[in-house]
Design a protein around this motif. Sequence first.
Motif, PDB file in Angstrom:
ATOM      1  N   ILE A  16      42.791  65.148  18.027  1.00 45.13           N
ATOM      2  CA  ILE A  16      43.705  66.185  18.522  1.00 45.13           C
ATOM      3  C   ILE A  16      43.177  66.796  19.812  1.00 45.13           C
ATOM      4  O   ILE A  16      43.939  67.047  20.753  1.00 45.13           O
ATOM      5  CB  ILE A  16      43.941  67.256  17.437  1.00 45.13           C
ATOM      6  CG1 ILE A  16      44.755  66.649  16.306  1.00 45.13           C
ATOM      7  CG2 ILE A  16      44.643  68.478  18.009  1.00 45.13           C
ATOM      8  CD1 ILE A  16      44.903  67.528  15.087  1.00 45.13           C
ATOM      9  N   SER A  17      41.873  67.010  19.893  1.00 39.34           N
ATOM     10  CA  SER A  17      41.280  67.555  21.122  1.00 39.34           C
ATOM     11  C   SER A  17      41.459  66.596  22.296  1.00 39.34           C
ATOM     12  O   SER A  17      41.760  67.030  23.410  1.00 39.34           O
ATOM     13  CB  SER A  17      39.796  67.834  20.915  1.00 39.34           C
ATOM     14  OG  SER A  17      39.607  68.841  19.975  1.00 39.34           O
ATOM     15  N   ASN A  20      45.172  66.616  23.292  1.00 37.51           N
ATOM     16  CA  ASN A  20      45.463  67.896  23.938  1.00 37.51           C
ATOM     17  C   ASN A  20      44.925  67.912  25.371  1.00 37.51           C
ATOM     18  O   ASN A  20      45.631  68.313  26.304  1.00 37.51           O
ATOM     19  CB  ASN A  20      44.854  69.036  23.127  1.00 37.51           C
ATOM     20  CG  ASN A  20      45.197  70.388  23.673  1.00 37.51           C
ATOM     21  OD1 ASN A  20      46.264  70.585  24.236  1.00 37.51           O
ATOM     22  ND2 ASN A  20      44.281  71.318  23.513  1.00 37.51           N
TER      23      ASN A  20
END
Length: 90
Positions: A16-17, A20
């Motif tokens: 997710i990082s 993102n």
Amino acid sequence: MLPFTSCRSLSLDNIISLVNAALLEKQLVVFCPHIGTLGSVVLALVPLLRPFTWQSLVMPVTPVNMLGFLDAPVPFVLGVQYKTPDVASR
């Protein structure tokens, strides 16, 4: 097959990082001593961005003599096999 390797190698928080940061057009550097895993994780990022497309530099495995790309003022995704003191200082 590439996103599967990425999911096996990274935690959900890390995936997710990465997504993102890519959507925010950040400069991303992925470190991994295993060259096959490194290339797979970097290349898996592009399909994870669909329906968006990555318009900047993607270099799955960056040779040591091309680490000058770390100073580039543009978004990029680079795969670096070894985290040398010179790379860590950037």
